[in-house]
Design a protein around this motif. Sequence first.
Motif, PDB file in Angstrom:
ATOM      1  N   GLY A 519       0.619   7.424  13.179  1.00  0.00           N
ATOM      2  CA  GLY A 519       0.241   8.150  11.978  1.00  0.00           C
ATOM      3  C   GLY A 519       0.070   7.264  10.759  1.00  0.00           C
ATOM      4  O   GLY A 519      -0.063   6.044  10.881  1.00  0.00           O
ATOM      5  N   CYS A 520       0.083   7.874   9.586  1.00  0.00           N
ATOM      6  CA  CYS A 520      -0.080   7.122   8.346  1.00  0.00           C
ATOM      7  C   CYS A 520       0.718   7.824   7.248  1.00  0.00           C
ATOM      8  O   CYS A 520       1.372   8.817   7.492  1.00  0.00           O
ATOM      9  CB  CYS A 520      -1.556   7.038   7.966  1.00  0.00           C
ATOM     10  SG  CYS A 520      -2.243   8.624   7.460  1.00  0.00           S
ATOM     11  N   HIS A 521       0.633   7.286   6.014  1.00  0.00           N
ATOM     12  CA  HIS A 521       1.454   7.851   4.937  1.00  0.00           C
ATOM     13  C   HIS A 521       1.007   9.255   4.553  1.00  0.00           C
ATOM     14  O   HIS A 521       1.727   9.956   3.856  1.00  0.00           O
ATOM     15  CB  HIS A 521       1.440   6.929   3.716  1.00  0.00           C
ATOM     16  CG  HIS A 521       0.103   6.834   3.035  1.00  0.00           C
ATOM     17  ND1 HIS A 521      -0.850   5.934   3.410  1.00  0.00           N
ATOM     18  CD2 HIS A 521      -0.442   7.543   2.024  1.00  0.00           C
ATOM     19  CE1 HIS A 521      -1.919   6.073   2.644  1.00  0.00           C
ATOM     20  NE2 HIS A 521      -1.706   7.054   1.797  1.00  0.00           N
ATOM     21  N   ARG A 524       2.213  11.624   8.235  1.00  0.00           N
ATOM     22  CA  ARG A 524       3.610  11.582   8.686  1.00  0.00           C
ATOM     23  C   ARG A 524       4.522  12.534   7.922  1.00  0.00           C
ATOM     24  O   ARG A 524       5.279  13.298   8.539  1.00  0.00           O
ATOM     25  CB  ARG A 524       4.148  10.143   8.642  1.00  0.00           C
ATOM     26  CG  ARG A 524       3.718   9.323   9.875  1.00  0.00           C
ATOM     27  CD  ARG A 524       4.902   8.992  10.758  1.00  0.00           C
ATOM     28  NE  ARG A 524       5.880   8.219  10.045  1.00  0.00           N
ATOM     29  CZ  ARG A 524       5.763   6.917   9.822  1.00  0.00           C
ATOM     30  NH1 ARG A 524       4.741   6.241  10.311  1.00  0.00           N
ATOM     31  NH2 ARG A 524       6.681   6.278   9.149  1.00  0.00           N
ATOM     32  N   PRO A 525       4.472  12.548   6.552  1.00  0.00           N
ATOM     33  CA  PRO A 525       5.350  13.499   5.852  1.00  0.00           C
ATOM     34  C   PRO A 525       5.003  14.949   6.191  1.00  0.00           C
ATOM     35  O   PRO A 525       5.899  15.787   6.299  1.00  0.00           O
ATOM     36  CB  PRO A 525       5.076  13.200   4.372  1.00  0.00           C
ATOM     37  CG  PRO A 525       4.545  11.807   4.347  1.00  0.00           C
ATOM     38  CD  PRO A 525       3.765  11.652   5.622  1.00  0.00           C
ATOM     39  N   SER A 545       9.578   9.015   7.672  1.00  0.00           N
ATOM     40  CA  SER A 545       8.323   9.734   7.474  1.00  0.00           C
ATOM     41  C   SER A 545       8.324  10.449   6.135  1.00  0.00           C
ATOM     42  O   SER A 545       7.536  11.355   5.906  1.00  0.00           O
ATOM     43  CB  SER A 545       8.116  10.753   8.605  1.00  0.00           C
ATOM     44  OG  SER A 545       7.955  10.072   9.819  1.00  0.00           O
TER      45      SER A 545
ATOM     46  N   ARG B  15      10.303   1.749  11.747  1.00  0.00           N
ATOM     47  CA  ARG B  15       9.277   2.195  10.795  1.00  0.00           C
ATOM     48  C   ARG B  15       9.847   2.254   9.378  1.00  0.00           C
ATOM     49  O   ARG B  15       9.572   3.155   8.607  1.00  0.00           O
ATOM     50  CB  ARG B  15       8.698   3.559  11.193  1.00  0.00           C
ATOM     51  CG  ARG B  15       7.944   3.529  12.511  1.00  0.00           C
ATOM     52  CD  ARG B  15       7.102   4.775  12.692  1.00  0.00           C
ATOM     53  NE  ARG B  15       7.876   5.960  12.938  1.00  0.00           N
ATOM     54  CZ  ARG B  15       8.265   6.349  14.149  1.00  0.00           C
ATOM     55  NH1 ARG B  15       7.952   5.629  15.193  1.00  0.00           N
ATOM     56  NH2 ARG B  15       8.966   7.440  14.293  1.00  0.00           N
ATOM     57  N   ILE B  55       5.986   3.841   2.971  1.00  0.00           N
ATOM     58  CA  ILE B  55       5.968   4.395   4.325  1.00  0.00           C
ATOM     59  C   ILE B  55       5.296   3.378   5.242  1.00  0.00           C
ATOM     60  O   ILE B  55       4.218   2.875   4.940  1.00  0.00           O
ATOM     61  CB  ILE B  55       5.226   5.750   4.364  1.00  0.00           C
ATOM     62  CG1 ILE B  55       6.084   6.816   3.654  1.00  0.00           C
ATOM     63  CG2 ILE B  55       4.933   6.183   5.799  1.00  0.00           C
ATOM     64  CD1 ILE B  55       5.484   8.206   3.639  1.00  0.00           C
ATOM     65  N   VAL B  56       5.980   3.042   6.350  1.00  0.00           N
ATOM     66  CA  VAL B  56       5.486   2.054   7.298  1.00  0.00           C
ATOM     67  C   VAL B  56       4.791   2.787   8.437  1.00  0.00           C
ATOM     68  O   VAL B  56       5.371   3.669   9.060  1.00  0.00           O
ATOM     69  CB  VAL B  56       6.657   1.208   7.843  1.00  0.00           C
ATOM     70  CG1 VAL B  56       6.157   0.216   8.885  1.00  0.00           C
ATOM     71  CG2 VAL B  56       7.373   0.489   6.703  1.00  0.00           C
ATOM     72  N   HIS B  57       3.540   2.436   8.693  1.00  0.00           N
ATOM     73  CA  HIS B  57       2.790   3.114   9.763  1.00  0.00           C
ATOM     74  C   HIS B  57       1.934   2.082  10.485  1.00  0.00           C
ATOM     75  O   HIS B  57       1.276   1.275   9.841  1.00  0.00           O
ATOM     76  CB  HIS B  57       1.943   4.244   9.193  1.00  0.00           C
ATOM     77  CG  HIS B  57       1.138   3.882   7.979  1.00  0.00           C
ATOM     78  ND1 HIS B  57      -0.196   3.598   8.043  1.00  0.00           N
ATOM     79  CD2 HIS B  57       1.506   3.735   6.675  1.00  0.00           C
ATOM     80  CE1 HIS B  57      -0.639   3.308   6.820  1.00  0.00           C
ATOM     81  NE2 HIS B  57       0.371   3.382   5.974  1.00  0.00           N
ATOM     82  N   GLY B  58       1.941   2.114  11.815  1.00  0.00           N
ATOM     83  CA  GLY B  58       1.250   1.081  12.576  1.00  0.00           C
ATOM     84  C   GLY B  58       1.778  -0.262  12.137  1.00  0.00           C
ATOM     85  O   GLY B  58       2.993  -0.467  12.068  1.00  0.00           O
ATOM     86  N   THR B  62       2.352   1.496   2.976  1.00  0.00           N
ATOM     87  CA  THR B  62       1.709   2.116   1.821  1.00  0.00           C
ATOM     88  C   THR B  62       2.639   1.987   0.622  1.00  0.00           C
ATOM     89  O   THR B  62       3.807   2.374   0.684  1.00  0.00           O
ATOM     90  CB  THR B  62       1.434   3.607   2.094  1.00  0.00           C
ATOM     91  OG1 THR B  62       0.562   3.706   3.223  1.00  0.00           O
ATOM     92  CG2 THR B  62       0.770   4.275   0.901  1.00  0.00           C
ATOM     93  N   ASN B  67      -0.131   4.286  -3.654  1.00  0.00           N
ATOM     94  CA  ASN B  67      -0.737   4.395  -2.323  1.00  0.00           C
ATOM     95  C   ASN B  67      -1.703   3.283  -1.936  1.00  0.00           C
ATOM     96  O   ASN B  67      -2.619   3.505  -1.157  1.00  0.00           O
ATOM     97  CB  ASN B  67      -1.436   5.751  -2.150  1.00  0.00           C
ATOM     98  CG  ASN B  67      -0.441   6.884  -2.019  1.00  0.00           C
ATOM     99  OD1 ASN B  67       0.731   6.642  -1.716  1.00  0.00           O
ATOM    100  ND2 ASN B  67      -0.883   8.106  -2.230  1.00  0.00           N
TER     101      ASN B  67
END
Lengths: 813, 109
Positions: A519-521, A524-525, A545, B15, B55-58, B62, B67
């Motif tokens: 997912g992404c920012h 996810r939330p 998340s 994450r 927020i950590v993703h992959g 961000t 953002n």
Amino acid sequence: MTRQKLVVIGAGMASGRVLEHLTDAAPDAFDITLFNAEPRGNYNRIMLSPVLSGEKTWADIVTHDEDWYAARQITTRFGEHVVKIDRAAKCVIGQNGAVPYDKLLIATGSAPFIIPVQGRDLPGVITYRDLDDTNAMIAAAGQGGRAVVIGGGLLGLEAAAGLKERGMDVTVLHLMGHLMERQLDEAAGYLLRKDLEARGITVMTRASTAAILGEGRVEGVLLEDKTMLEADLVVMAVGIRPETRLAREARIEVARGIEVTAQMQTQSDPDIFAVGECVEFDGHLFGLVAPLYDQAKVVARGLIGAPDAFVVRDTATKLKVTGCDLFSAGDFAEGPGREDIVYRDPARGIYKRLVIEGDRLVGCVMYGDTADGSWFFGLIKDETDIEDMRETLIFGPAFQGGAGADPLSAVAALPPEAEICGCNGICKGTITAAIDAGASDLGALRQKTKASASCGTCTGLVEQLLQVALGDGFEAPTAQPICGCTDHSHEDVRRLIKSMPLKSQEAVWQELGWTTRNGCHVCRPAINFYLLADWPLDYRDDPQSRFINERKHANIQKDGTFSVVPRMWGGLTNPRELRAIADAAEKYDVPTVKVTGGQRIDLLGVKSEDLPHIWADLNKAGLVSGHAYSKGLRTVKTCVGTDHCRFGTQDSTGLGIRLEQTLWGSWTPHKVKLAVSGCPRNCAEATCKDVGIVCVDSGYQIGVGGAAGMDLKETERLASVPTEAEAIEITVAFVQLYRETARYLDRPYKWLAKVGLDWVKARVVDDLEERRRLIDAFELSQSLYRKDPWAEHAATRADSYAPLADLTLEAAE
Amino acid sequence: MSWIDIGSLDDIPLRGARLVKTAVGCIAIFRTAEAELFAASNACPHKGGPLSDGIVHGTRVTCPLHNWVFDLETGEALGEDARVATFPVRVEAGRVLLDATAIARRSAA
């Protein structure tokens, strides 16, 4: 020519392969003596799992039988432990006497790792390593009952599947967050878990064993979190370690394993070789069979005087559990400079991930369809330049130039009884039947089935069903997807989380075909909220998340510091609380103290590492988190009502406090602000809140959907009720309906504009049964979330608010 | 390279990220998978937001303030002409190791 004497300690798969090579190449070179602690010769240990599950018998997996050893004139001393290696005298001392050697091969293999907990020696606690262990498990399974397998790695899962096959109730305990974490990533671990659960095995991750309990024999397993599991059999399969005792005592170099050269000779004694799981080469240990066979070849060549060299190669893993199709190879986790290619087909339960570094494939994880595994493994081993086929690589060798995953597959895969329209209780089967009967657009479907005709949030799904059934004959207006990770809209995802059902983020990513790893920012939330709102008992909130404010329970400021707002119930405070706030402001050098619009006090500019300490200080005065940072209940603003005001009609302050005490701590799609005014003069400004109650002589007027931010909007009347109790009930039901059906980051007024006030009234005000259900659902969730996060974090997680390390001094040295 | 042990892998949430203070400023250590770490300068080049709070993703993070999204493998901001410095980091036997020379070299410069 006199024969040399070769002694081999251990009759496992590696030494067995050495003997095969040796007796083929030079049948007359050695007099061979073979010791084995097990009372039998070499068998295919990898196939113990099929023996356990009953798919094979012991006879099927014997590699070398008596005739084989006799034909090669190998003296076997099976069932005899070696006591000592005497290097000075060049002889091996067994329990039944010494044997001299010219060359010695140590192949003692590995021993299971036993976790050092109380009760590990109880009868009924066994490891999973050899035939005797397997037979012990088969015997135990014959009695039925419950088995607990500690360890969710390759061996543990094979044991679990075998025991289940033999009729036991099986629970697998795994310390890490997902199964087989060394071979699989989270997504593949999720699918594996799902397959195992489908066959009735209970899987508990992040489960740490505290003790094994029982009097005289095993009766249960106690976890660190105090969970008690009954057990008639406990299988410990947490890992293996090289068996090096004999080598160590003979003062042969041992690190984690027996250290060998590339010729598989021990460091200081060229007459002693070692092979298999007991060795360590170049920092590597070996547990899979492929490298062991490579080593065996090198040992055999070394013994006949034609030295070769062992090289470490990548190995691939497959799980031998029928029906669980997984494959992993290479390195797919560690190291920067890498790119992922992810492919998911939710309908068929398929997940593939390739890891690319530069123009080479370096790792591969597959689940569900592993047909191309060996092709990918070949690309990894041969370091093939994959630049030209990068675009289509993931589709395998047969498919160069195909389309991506079908976004409709999740809907297509739903069973007919899956509920699509929650308002009207319409299942997929009803809708597809209506389509088959001629309904070819949304209007016709709504008329015929009522699906998506109420709140409308399932419209996207209904349209997808039309598209699945009618193909190109139907053109759906495209709904806005949540983010770049998916083609699904918020509404689709919410509905599918309930109807499929999906109870973890991994499940959502896989079953709904997310195109990214996790997912992404943006998504996810949202997904985290949907899961905890819909499955309060099954799903555990994931702080990672959440936006930083909700993760650290404070509002981040532009300089990276935080603000702290303690709760003041209904806007009331007292000298003791004010003193505590003043003291805290001084103690932690708070630069700005401000009164907020929500009738409380904001301490701005607190450093992250000070947060748990300032909270602990405030807690002592009875102050708790004001959740000024959350998508949740913020404040209930009140006027002084009948307590002091000459115009007050009802106890507005008291009602405000009771509402705040009921609602606090709950998570909602966006922030929720309430107010209660004691008379229509409306000093608490209740008519621009998400829920605003205005007291009148006859009772309570409940307005909803106000706004005083980017948009300005007056509340609309939801209901007028005579009693305070009913005002609270309706407010709670309203908030719960908002939690269940609104899209993440829609304030109530935006949600109301989509579903309509009448739709909400019907459920919250008119339908008493539905009102009760909403209130009960809210209470169930609040039984977990109505608590002060500050106290919890201050007590258990204070460390995580401070830097992990301070190297400022170190670097200066 | 000389590696400094800065703590246990278990102390960095999956994450998630943790901060390390160094003479050359704060460095964020990101844990993107069970055993996958990245290290980068903590300050967002836009307005100085703390990336360790993102927020950590992959293999991305961000920034919590506005953002901006950074690719942790390269340090580059997506869609912006900006980047953060990255540092060598690795895991060994459950411990997190940061390259001391990379920090020192920058401080000498």
